[in-house]
Write a protein that holds these residues in place. Structure first.
Motif, PDB file in Angstrom:
ATOM      1  N   VAL A  90      -2.284   6.391  -0.618  1.00  0.00           N
ATOM      2  CA  VAL A  90      -1.206   7.354  -0.883  1.00  0.00           C
ATOM      3  C   VAL A  90      -2.013   8.717  -1.238  1.00  0.00           C
ATOM      4  O   VAL A  90      -3.171   8.780  -2.059  1.00  0.00           O
ATOM      5  CB  VAL A  90      -0.626   6.948  -2.033  1.00  0.00           C
ATOM      6  CG1 VAL A  90       0.651   8.027  -2.187  1.00  0.00           C
ATOM      7  CG2 VAL A  90       0.296   5.354  -1.697  1.00  0.00           C
ATOM      8  N   TYR A  91      -1.685   9.787  -0.720  1.00  0.00           N
ATOM      9  CA  TYR A  91      -2.429  11.011  -1.062  1.00  0.00           C
ATOM     10  C   TYR A  91      -1.148  11.954  -1.667  1.00  0.00           C
ATOM     11  O   TYR A  91      -0.138  12.078  -1.358  1.00  0.00           O
ATOM     12  CB  TYR A  91      -3.097  11.721   0.078  1.00  0.00           C
ATOM     13  CG  TYR A  91      -3.971  10.838   0.925  1.00  0.00           C
ATOM     14  CD1 TYR A  91      -5.288  10.974   0.423  1.00  0.00           C
ATOM     15  CD2 TYR A  91      -3.601   9.749   1.866  1.00  0.00           C
ATOM     16  CE1 TYR A  91      -6.200  10.260   1.058  1.00  0.00           C
ATOM     17  CE2 TYR A  91      -4.651   9.166   2.428  1.00  0.00           C
ATOM     18  CZ  TYR A  91      -5.828   9.283   2.104  1.00  0.00           C
ATOM     19  OH  TYR A  91      -6.886   8.646   2.556  1.00  0.00           O
ATOM     20  N   LEU A  92      -1.796  12.888  -2.476  1.00  0.00           N
ATOM     21  CA  LEU A  92      -0.792  13.874  -2.833  1.00  0.00           C
ATOM     22  C   LEU A  92      -1.334  15.210  -2.707  1.00  0.00           C
ATOM     23  O   LEU A  92      -2.637  15.670  -2.372  1.00  0.00           O
ATOM     24  CB  LEU A  92      -0.785  13.987  -4.698  1.00  0.00           C
ATOM     25  CG  LEU A  92      -0.084  14.896  -5.296  1.00  0.00           C
ATOM     26  CD1 LEU A  92       1.565  14.838  -4.759  1.00  0.00           C
ATOM     27  CD2 LEU A  92      -0.112  15.069  -6.817  1.00  0.00           C
ATOM     28  N   LYS A  93      -0.478  16.085  -1.550  1.00  0.00           N
ATOM     29  CA  LYS A  93      -0.684  17.131  -0.950  1.00  0.00           C
ATOM     30  C   LYS A  93      -1.218  18.176  -1.877  1.00  0.00           C
ATOM     31  O   LYS A  93      -0.754  18.126  -3.090  1.00  0.00           O
ATOM     32  CB  LYS A  93       0.287  17.780   0.115  1.00  0.00           C
ATOM     33  CG  LYS A  93       0.109  16.662   1.256  1.00  0.00           C
ATOM     34  CD  LYS A  93       0.943  16.986   2.473  1.00  0.00           C
ATOM     35  CE  LYS A  93       1.074  16.220   3.576  1.00  0.00           C
ATOM     36  NZ  LYS A  93       1.727  16.578   4.711  1.00  0.00           N
ATOM     37  N   ASP A  94      -1.600  19.386  -1.667  1.00  0.00           N
ATOM     38  CA  ASP A  94      -2.001  20.690  -2.365  1.00  0.00           C
ATOM     39  C   ASP A  94      -1.049  21.226  -2.952  1.00  0.00           C
ATOM     40  O   ASP A  94      -1.182  21.946  -4.290  1.00  0.00           O
ATOM     41  CB  ASP A  94      -2.762  21.707  -1.672  1.00  0.00           C
ATOM     42  CG  ASP A  94      -4.048  21.363  -0.973  1.00  0.00           C
ATOM     43  OD1 ASP A  94      -4.711  20.324  -1.524  1.00  0.00           O
ATOM     44  OD2 ASP A  94      -4.539  22.084  -0.097  1.00  0.00           O
ATOM     45  N   ASP A  95       0.444  21.316  -2.650  1.00  0.00           N
ATOM     46  CA  ASP A  95       1.465  21.537  -3.350  1.00  0.00           C
ATOM     47  C   ASP A  95       1.901  20.807  -4.604  1.00  0.00           C
ATOM     48  O   ASP A  95       2.461  21.146  -5.545  1.00  0.00           O
ATOM     49  CB  ASP A  95       2.756  21.648  -2.595  1.00  0.00           C
ATOM     50  CG  ASP A  95       2.987  20.329  -2.172  1.00  0.00           C
ATOM     51  OD1 ASP A  95       2.810  19.318  -2.549  1.00  0.00           O
ATOM     52  OD2 ASP A  95       4.176  20.290  -1.147  1.00  0.00           O
ATOM     53  N   GLY A  96       1.176  19.869  -4.922  1.00  0.00           N
ATOM     54  CA  GLY A  96       1.255  18.990  -5.869  1.00  0.00           C
ATOM     55  C   GLY A  96       2.547  18.270  -6.122  1.00  0.00           C
ATOM     56  O   GLY A  96       2.842  17.344  -7.065  1.00  0.00           O
ATOM     57  N   LEU A  97       3.180  18.271  -5.059  1.00  0.00           N
ATOM     58  CA  LEU A  97       4.819  17.348  -4.852  1.00  0.00           C
ATOM     59  C   LEU A  97       4.900  16.548  -3.896  1.00  0.00           C
ATOM     60  O   LEU A  97       5.943  16.049  -3.707  1.00  0.00           O
ATOM     61  CB  LEU A  97       5.759  18.632  -5.325  1.00  0.00           C
ATOM     62  CG  LEU A  97       5.868  19.366  -6.481  1.00  0.00           C
ATOM     63  CD1 LEU A  97       6.985  20.543  -6.738  1.00  0.00           C
ATOM     64  CD2 LEU A  97       6.129  18.220  -7.575  1.00  0.00           C
ATOM     65  N   THR A  98       4.191  16.830  -2.664  1.00  0.00           N
ATOM     66  CA  THR A  98       4.342  16.363  -1.605  1.00  0.00           C
ATOM     67  C   THR A  98       3.438  15.318  -1.403  1.00  0.00           C
ATOM     68  O   THR A  98       2.111  15.127  -1.509  1.00  0.00           O
ATOM     69  CB  THR A  98       4.053  17.284  -0.417  1.00  0.00           C
ATOM     70  OG1 THR A  98       5.067  18.273  -0.326  1.00  0.00           O
ATOM     71  CG2 THR A  98       4.399  16.320   1.096  1.00  0.00           C
ATOM     72  N   PHE A  99       4.061  13.997  -1.393  1.00  0.00           N
ATOM     73  CA  PHE A  99       3.105  12.567  -1.017  1.00  0.00           C
ATOM     74  C   PHE A  99       2.936  12.264   0.243  1.00  0.00           C
ATOM     75  O   PHE A  99       3.825  12.330   1.179  1.00  0.00           O
ATOM     76  CB  PHE A  99       3.841  11.765  -1.871  1.00  0.00           C
ATOM     77  CG  PHE A  99       3.745  11.769  -3.415  1.00  0.00           C
ATOM     78  CD1 PHE A  99       2.712  10.919  -4.202  1.00  0.00           C
ATOM     79  CD2 PHE A  99       4.610  12.619  -3.976  1.00  0.00           C
ATOM     80  CE1 PHE A  99       2.614  11.130  -5.669  1.00  0.00           C
ATOM     81  CE2 PHE A  99       4.402  12.703  -5.371  1.00  0.00           C
ATOM     82  CZ  PHE A  99       3.410  11.832  -6.170  1.00  0.00           C
ATOM     83  N   MET A 100       1.984  11.754   0.630  1.00  0.00           N
ATOM     84  CA  MET A 100       1.723  11.112   1.990  1.00  0.00           C
ATOM     85  C   MET A 100       1.243   9.804   1.889  1.00  0.00           C
ATOM     86  O   MET A 100       0.255   9.478   1.274  1.00  0.00           O
ATOM     87  CB  MET A 100       0.810  12.025   2.963  1.00  0.00           C
ATOM     88  CG  MET A 100       0.490  11.456   4.252  1.00  0.00           C
ATOM     89  SD  MET A 100      -0.396  12.532   5.550  1.00  0.00           S
ATOM     90  CE  MET A 100      -2.005  12.306   4.386  1.00  0.00           C
ATOM     91  N   HIS A 101       1.945   8.729   2.454  1.00  0.00           N
ATOM     92  CA  HIS A 101       1.527   7.474   2.652  1.00  0.00           C
ATOM     93  C   HIS A 101       0.882   7.233   3.865  1.00  0.00           C
ATOM     94  O   HIS A 101       1.752   7.345   4.904  1.00  0.00           O
ATOM     95  CB  HIS A 101       2.375   6.583   2.280  1.00  0.00           C
ATOM     96  CG  HIS A 101       3.129   6.803   0.819  1.00  0.00           C
ATOM     97  ND1 HIS A 101       3.454   5.684   0.057  1.00  0.00           N
ATOM     98  CD2 HIS A 101       3.710   7.979   0.145  1.00  0.00           C
ATOM     99  CE1 HIS A 101       3.817   6.041  -1.289  1.00  0.00           C
ATOM    100  NE2 HIS A 101       3.948   7.473  -1.181  1.00  0.00           N
ATOM    101  N   LEU A 102      -0.108   6.588   4.254  1.00  0.00           N
ATOM    102  CA  LEU A 102      -0.821   6.289   5.298  1.00  0.00           C
ATOM    103  C   LEU A 102      -0.909   4.760   5.224  1.00  0.00           C
ATOM    104  O   LEU A 102      -1.714   4.016   4.245  1.00  0.00           O
ATOM    105  CB  LEU A 102      -2.169   6.598   5.781  1.00  0.00           C
ATOM    106  CG  LEU A 102      -2.002   8.386   5.889  1.00  0.00           C
ATOM    107  CD1 LEU A 102      -3.395   8.837   6.065  1.00  0.00           C
ATOM    108  CD2 LEU A 102      -1.402   8.751   7.376  1.00  0.00           C
ATOM    109  N   SER A 103      -0.410   3.950   6.174  1.00  0.00           N
ATOM    110  CA  SER A 103      -0.700   2.431   6.279  1.00  0.00           C
ATOM    111  C   SER A 103      -1.087   1.645   7.586  1.00  0.00           C
ATOM    112  O   SER A 103      -0.614   2.381   8.656  1.00  0.00           O
ATOM    113  CB  SER A 103       0.789   1.912   5.641  1.00  0.00           C
ATOM    114  OG  SER A 103       1.665   2.275   6.486  1.00  0.00           O
TER     115      SER A 103
END
Length: 102
Positions: free
Chosen positions: A41-54
């Motif tokens: 799980v990553y948090l993008k630069d905007d501090g509110l958008t999450f990205m989950h890679l599985s």
């Protein structure tokens, strides 16, 4: 190999709760050492958008992971939080990795 990307944007008021929920399900995932999968799980630069890679070895493992109670609770709370950007799910095709996956 099944690879999936999920991204979504939370409201600022839900940010810390979402992080706590993610920590809970990741702790449970780490206990599943007998299953061949990778979940990040990553948090993008905007501090509110999450990205989950599985990545899952197969559909059976994917279904086991997706039905872990803490993960289901995370999804329910996330979806009920009135997201700024609804979850977007994308299937990915793995070309290669420096990490041995299987």
């Amino acid at each position: 190999m099944i690879s999936v990307e999920v991204s979504y944007t939370v409201k600022p008021a839900f940010l810390e709760q979402n992080k706590r929920n993610i920590s809970l399900f990741l702790a449970d995932f780490r206990q599943l050492t007998h299953l061949n999968f990778l979940y990040q799980v990553y948090l993008k630069d905007d501090g509110l958008t999450f990205m989950h890679l599985s990545m899952y070895e197969n559909e059976e493992i994917q279904q086991q992971i997706l039905h872990v109670p803490s993960f289901l609770q995370f999804q329910q709370e996330r979806d009920e939080s009135n997201l700024d950007n609804a979850a977007q799910v994308k299937q990915l095709t793995l070309i290669g990795s420096s990490l041995r996956l299987i």
